[in-house]
Write a protein that holds these residues in place. Structure first.
Motif, mmCIF file in Angstrom:
data_model
loop_
_atom_site.group_PDB
_atom_site.id
_atom_site.type_symbol
_atom_site.label_atom_id
_atom_site.label_comp_id
_atom_site.label_asym_id
_atom_site.label_seq_id
_atom_site.Cartn_x
_atom_site.Cartn_y
_atom_site.Cartn_z
ATOM 1 N N HIS A 77 0.803 -1.213 0.000
ATOM 2 C CA HIS A 77 0.000 0.000 0.000
ATOM 3 C C HIS A 77 0.842 1.271 0.000
ATOM 4 C CE1 HIS A 77 -2.897 -2.978 1.643
ATOM 5 N NE2 HIS A 77 -3.728 -2.315 0.857
ATOM 6 N N VAL A 78 2.147 1.163 -0.177
ATOM 7 C CA VAL A 78 2.992 2.350 -0.184
ATOM 8 C C VAL A 78 2.676 3.170 -1.429
ATOM 9 C CG1 VAL A 78 5.355 3.205 -0.385
ATOM 10 C CG2 VAL A 78 4.844 1.293 1.131
ATOM 11 N N PRO A 79 2.345 4.464 -1.288
ATOM 12 C CA PRO A 79 2.011 5.261 -2.462
ATOM 13 C C PRO A 79 3.238 5.517 -3.315
ATOM 14 C CG PRO A 79 2.148 6.657 -0.511
ATOM 15 C CD PRO A 79 2.274 5.235 -0.040
ATOM 16 N N SER A 80 3.020 5.666 -4.641
ATOM 17 C CA SER A 80 4.136 5.959 -5.531
ATOM 18 C C SER A 80 4.665 7.356 -5.273
ATOM 19 C CB SER A 80 3.690 5.828 -6.991
ATOM 20 O OG SER A 80 2.603 6.690 -7.249
ATOM 21 N N ASP A 81 3.803 8.240 -4.811
ATOM 22 C CA ASP A 81 4.173 9.606 -4.471
ATOM 23 C C ASP A 81 3.819 9.815 -3.004
ATOM 24 O OD1 ASP A 81 4.393 12.303 -4.061
ATOM 25 O OD2 ASP A 81 3.429 12.877 -5.934
ATOM 26 N N PRO A 82 4.777 10.229 -2.158
ATOM 27 C CA PRO A 82 4.456 10.409 -0.738
ATOM 28 C C PRO A 82 3.319 11.394 -0.515
ATOM 29 C CG PRO A 82 6.597 11.382 -1.293
ATOM 30 C CD PRO A 82 6.186 10.516 -2.445
ATOM 31 N N LEU A 83 3.121 12.328 -1.455
ATOM 32 C CA LEU A 83 2.043 13.301 -1.302
ATOM 33 C C LEU A 83 0.667 12.678 -1.542
ATOM 34 C CD1 LEU A 83 3.726 16.379 -2.996
ATOM 35 C CD2 LEU A 83 3.175 16.130 -0.569
ATOM 36 N N ASP A 84 0.637 11.401 -1.989
ATOM 37 C CA ASP A 84 -0.641 10.702 -2.085
ATOM 38 C C ASP A 84 -1.217 10.425 -0.702
ATOM 39 O OD1 ASP A 84 -0.504 10.721 -4.815
ATOM 40 O OD2 ASP A 84 0.222 8.652 -5.002
ATOM 41 N N ASP A 85 -0.366 10.428 0.314
ATOM 42 C CA ASP A 85 -0.831 10.315 1.694
ATOM 43 C C ASP A 85 -1.378 11.683 2.089
ATOM 44 O OD1 ASP A 85 -1.015 10.387 4.503
ATOM 45 O OD2 ASP A 85 0.549 8.877 4.720
ATOM 46 N N LEU A 86 -2.705 11.788 2.263
ATOM 47 C CA LEU A 86 -3.329 13.084 2.501
ATOM 48 C C LEU A 86 -2.868 13.723 3.804
ATOM 49 C CD1 LEU A 86 -6.985 12.470 1.249
ATOM 50 C CD2 LEU A 86 -5.050 13.500 0.036
ATOM 51 N N ILE B 158 13.130 21.682 9.721
ATOM 52 C CA ILE B 158 11.879 20.995 9.386
ATOM 53 C C ILE B 158 11.832 20.622 7.897
ATOM 54 C CG2 ILE B 158 9.369 21.299 9.210
ATOM 55 C CD1 ILE B 158 9.388 22.782 11.772
ATOM 56 N N ALA B 159 12.486 21.417 7.050
ATOM 57 C CA ALA B 159 12.434 21.172 5.610
ATOM 58 C C ALA B 159 12.941 19.781 5.242
ATOM 59 C CB ALA B 159 13.246 22.232 4.866
ATOM 60 N N ALA B 160 13.779 19.189 6.095
ATOM 61 C CA ALA B 160 14.304 17.850 5.816
ATOM 62 C C ALA B 160 13.196 16.790 5.802
ATOM 63 C CB ALA B 160 15.355 17.474 6.859
ATOM 64 N N TYR B 161 12.019 17.106 6.339
ATOM 65 C CA TYR B 161 10.955 16.115 6.492
ATOM 66 C C TYR B 161 9.867 16.213 5.427
ATOM 67 C CZ TYR B 161 12.933 14.860 10.991
ATOM 68 O OH TYR B 161 13.790 14.423 11.980
ATOM 69 N N VAL B 162 9.942 17.188 4.516
ATOM 70 C CA VAL B 162 8.892 17.328 3.516
ATOM 71 C C VAL B 162 9.340 16.685 2.197
ATOM 72 C CG1 VAL B 162 8.129 19.462 4.629
ATOM 73 C CG2 VAL B 162 9.652 19.606 2.650
ATOM 74 N N ASP B 163 8.457 16.698 1.206
ATOM 75 C CA ASP B 163 8.786 16.097 -0.082
ATOM 76 C C ASP B 163 9.853 16.927 -0.795
ATOM 77 O OD1 ASP B 163 7.170 17.815 -2.447
ATOM 78 O OD2 ASP B 163 6.409 18.028 -0.411
ATOM 79 N N PRO B 164 10.594 16.319 -1.723
ATOM 80 C CA PRO B 164 11.718 17.013 -2.368
ATOM 81 C C PRO B 164 11.343 18.313 -3.084
ATOM 82 C CG PRO B 164 11.864 14.660 -2.759
ATOM 83 C CD PRO B 164 10.533 14.890 -2.102
ATOM 84 N N THR B 165 10.208 18.336 -3.780
ATOM 85 C CA THR B 165 9.829 19.555 -4.504
ATOM 86 C C THR B 165 9.529 20.689 -3.535
ATOM 87 O OG1 THR B 165 8.924 18.257 -6.329
ATOM 88 C CG2 THR B 165 8.223 20.548 -6.170
ATOM 89 N N SER B 166 8.758 20.394 -2.501
ATOM 90 C CA SER B 166 8.444 21.419 -1.500
ATOM 91 C C SER B 166 9.695 21.847 -0.758
ATOM 92 C CB SER B 166 7.403 20.893 -0.505
ATOM 93 O OG SER B 166 6.185 20.587 -1.150
ATOM 94 N N ARG B 167 10.602 20.877 -0.501
ATOM 95 C CA ARG B 167 11.851 21.215 0.181
ATOM 96 C C ARG B 167 12.656 22.220 -0.633
ATOM 97 N NH1 ARG B 167 14.354 16.464 0.234
ATOM 98 N NH2 ARG B 167 12.964 15.854 1.933
ATOM 99 N N ALA B 168 12.721 22.009 -1.945
ATOM 100 C CA ALA B 168 13.473 22.921 -2.801
ATOM 101 C C ALA B 168 12.873 24.330 -2.760
ATOM 102 C CB ALA B 168 13.493 22.393 -4.231
ATOM 103 N N VAL B 169 11.554 24.406 -2.758
ATOM 104 C CA VAL B 169 10.874 25.707 -2.674
ATOM 105 C C VAL B 169 11.169 26.372 -1.334
ATOM 106 C CG1 VAL B 169 8.607 26.822 -2.533
ATOM 107 C CG2 VAL B 169 9.056 25.115 -4.307
#
Length: 247
Positions: free
Chosen positions: A21-30, A139-150
């Protein structure tokens, strides 16, 4: 061997998931998406607040050169807000709705740390915003890569920090008598900024979950939290030293 996948060097496993059940994209976890949105929202409101404060400080600057510097810094802060708000929209979140839960907390913080004069406002922008920047880099170390870059792009405040430092140094050279009072002001800002960071994280369950490791990695235990706040304190001491003030 734990099941899950790596999220830019950190093990990511949504709550209750199994390998199938692991999502292909971590952001699929609401829940994870909501936590990322909260981080972006806090930062976005911080930047729009910095824009307003720097614009006000620009009006109060004693020289035209200082006014120009602060006006440009205000424009940079607004650009950072635009960047963060854009990422929120990409995640399907309205920025105004996203920042709403943080308005009261930020307002209370700024009321508690209202500068009594222009120079205190400059030191607040340099010291207080610097502490917040350090906190959210952690905290940025814990978010998804795209959001981390922003986030890291928005937190790239070296130019702003250096310019605020220069402005404050010139003012301190012109009036060295205020150094003692500003050192006390810096200590107060440190305490209030750390309390604000802890308060914001505790008030929002999603942020607490992000820090606790619910969405990936071991998270911060009490010892690691202590180490993080020690790092923030050390960086604050360095900033004060660059001002020529004791922390």
């Amino acid at each position: 061997m734990p099941t899950g996948h790596l999220l830019s060097g950190r093990f990511y496993r949504p709550s209750g998931s199994t390998l199938s059940h692991v999502p292909s994209d971590p952001l699929d976890d609401l829940a994870f998406r909501g936590a990322v949105g909260d981080v972006l929202a806090v930062l976005a409101y911080g930047e729009i607040s910095a824009f307003s404060r720097l614009a006000t400080d620009a009006d109060l600057a004693p020289t035209l050169a200082g006014r120009e510097q602060l006006a440009r810094l205000a424009m940079t802060a607004f650009g950072n807000y635009d960047l963060l708000a854009g990422r929120l929209r990409e995640l399907g979140v309205d920025p105004e709705d996203a920042v709403a839960p943080y308005v009261a907390s930020f307002t209370a913080y700024h009321e508690r740390t209202r500068p009594s004069n222009w120079l205190e406002g400059i030191v607040k922008a340099y010291v207080g915003d610097g502490i917040a920047t350090d906190f959210f880099r952690e905290i940025a170390a814990y978010v998804d890569p795209t959001s981390r870059a922003v986030i890291l792009r928005a937190l790239d405040d070296q130019v702003r920090s250096d310019q605020l430092l220069d402005i404050a140094r010139v003012a301190l050279i012109a009036d060295p008598v205020v150094s003692g009072r500003l050192a006390l002001w810096g200590r107060r800002l440190m305490g209030e900024a750390l309390s604000q960071a802890q308060r914001v994280a505790a008030e929002r369950e999603s942020l607490a979950s992000l820090l606790s490791g619910r969405f990936g990695g071991p998270g911060f235990d009490l010892a690691q939290l202590g180490e993080m706040f020690q790092r923030l304190a050390e960086r604050h001491t360095d900033r004060m030293a660059r001002l020529g003030l004791s922390a």
